[in-house]
Write a protein that holds these residues in place. Structure first.
Motif, short mmCIF file in Angstrom:
data_model
loop_
_atom_site.label_atom_id
_atom_site.label_comp_id
_atom_site.label_asym_id
_atom_site.label_seq_id
_atom_site.Cartn_x
_atom_site.Cartn_y
_atom_site.Cartn_z
N ALA A 50 0.82 -1.21 0.00
CA ALA A 50 0.00 0.00 0.00
C ALA A 50 0.85 1.27 0.00
O ALA A 50 0.38 2.34 -0.36
CB ALA A 50 -0.93 0.01 1.21
N CYS A 51 2.13 1.14 0.39
CA CYS A 51 3.01 2.31 0.45
C CYS A 51 4.11 2.29 -0.61
O CYS A 51 4.62 3.35 -0.97
CB CYS A 51 3.66 2.40 1.82
SG CYS A 51 2.52 2.81 3.16
N GLY A 169 -4.80 -6.29 1.14
CA GLY A 169 -4.25 -4.96 1.38
C GLY A 169 -3.71 -4.30 0.14
O GLY A 169 -3.21 -3.17 0.21
N SER A 193 -8.91 -5.93 5.06
CA SER A 193 -7.48 -5.70 5.29
C SER A 193 -7.25 -4.60 6.32
O SER A 193 -8.16 -3.85 6.69
CB SER A 193 -6.79 -5.32 3.98
OG SER A 193 -7.03 -3.97 3.67
N THR A 195 -5.31 -2.12 5.63
CA THR A 195 -5.05 -0.91 4.86
C THR A 195 -6.33 -0.10 4.74
O THR A 195 -7.34 -0.63 4.28
CB THR A 195 -4.55 -1.27 3.45
OG1 THR A 195 -3.38 -2.09 3.56
CG2 THR A 195 -4.22 -0.01 2.66
N GLN A 211 -11.29 -0.06 7.76
CA GLN A 211 -10.29 -1.12 7.67
C GLN A 211 -10.66 -2.22 8.66
O GLN A 211 -11.60 -2.07 9.45
CB GLN A 211 -8.89 -0.57 7.98
CG GLN A 211 -8.73 0.04 9.35
CD GLN A 211 -7.46 0.85 9.50
OE1 GLN A 211 -7.51 2.05 9.64
NE2 GLN A 211 -6.31 0.19 9.45
N HIS A 237 -4.10 6.24 -3.29
CA HIS A 237 -4.67 4.95 -3.66
C HIS A 237 -5.25 4.95 -5.08
O HIS A 237 -5.03 4.00 -5.84
CB HIS A 237 -5.73 4.54 -2.64
CG HIS A 237 -5.15 4.17 -1.32
ND1 HIS A 237 -5.84 3.45 -0.37
CD2 HIS A 237 -3.93 4.41 -0.77
CE1 HIS A 237 -5.08 3.27 0.69
NE2 HIS A 237 -3.91 3.86 0.48
#
Length: 249
Positions: A50-51, A169, A193, A195, A211, A237
């Motif tokens: 996610a990052c 995620g 998830s 995230t 989440q 996102h």
């Protein structure tokens, strides 16, 4: 030898700052000498994707460094992949060691303890093996994680349209396309998830960020014959590909 190691290593470490949630010293730290690369890939996608962008893992996060770019030059200058594993592990275990001055604009500090124990070694070993490598994973690694957004198109039923976020995620919904009839609609996006995600359709409605089993939802009205875009409004996102289309019939 060329005098590139110290400067290059520091630069890579700075770029890799929040580097991944889960990663580890290749053969250091907890003494694990036979890392599970399949588990490492799965954990990386779930905890770090996610990052961070990592092409082989098909993750496209933008709030942290692009790992392929972070280490590409260092590898070209002779840094070994074992060294990358160690750096990644160090960042996971001690994410706060890099100061504010080393962060890129908009980047976030990686939380501590996202991955622990031998799992750190698994993640670090996977990242060290594939970062900036190009191509695609093969064998068991190719099957380790289901491709994000590859689920079957969903259809509204009884006035409700359910579009789940990817449970691993990844920055994707389980389906990238949906159909619904014109008129009032309840839109829901369950997120199993850790995230945070929401779901938004401009001009129709916006759900809250949820989440860990929450459901982002809203009520609105769809116009006949239109195609709408649904997306996650959490910063980074949608830019990473978390969006899809709703066709109104």
């Amino acid at each position: 030898m060329r005098r590139t190691s110290a400067t290059t290593h520091r630069a890579a470490l700075g770029l890799a700052l929040g580097v991944l949630a889960p990663v580890a010293l290749s053969a250091c730290g907890n003494g694990k000498t036979d890392p599970d690369l399949v588990a490492g890939k799965q954990l990386f996608v779930q905890k770090c994707g996610a990052c961070h962008q990592l092409d082989r893992a098909d993750t496209k996060g933008v709030s942290g460094p692009d790992l392929d770019e972070a280490f590409r030059q260092a590898l070209a200058d002779g840094m070994g992949r074992n060294s990358i594993e160690g750096m990644v592990a160090e960042q996971i275990r001690h994410p706060a060691r890099l100061g504010e001055g080393q962060r890129g604009k908009g980047e976030v500090v990686m939380p501590a303890d996202l991955v622990e124990g031998e799992s750190v070694t698994d993640v670090a070993a996977y990242v060290g093996q594939v970062v900036a490598k190009g191509g695609e994973d093969t064998g068991l690694l190719a099957e380790a994680v289901k491709k994000a957004g590859a689920g079957k198109p969903v259809a509204a039923k009884d006035g409700k349209l359910v579009i789940p976020a990817d449970p691993t995620g990844q920055l994707a919904y389980q389906a990238a396309s949906a159909t619904a009839p014109a008129g009032p609609i309840e839109v829901e996006s369950p997120n199993e998830s850790g995230t945070p995600h929401d779901i938004v359709i401009d001009g129709v409605g916006k759900g809250e960020v949820v989440q860990n089993g929450g459901i982002s939802k809203f009520n609105g009205t769809l116009d006949a014959g239109k195609t709408y875009t649904f997306y996650c409004s959490v910063p980074g996102h949608r830019q990473a590909g978390m969006e899809g289309k709703v066709t109104v019939k």
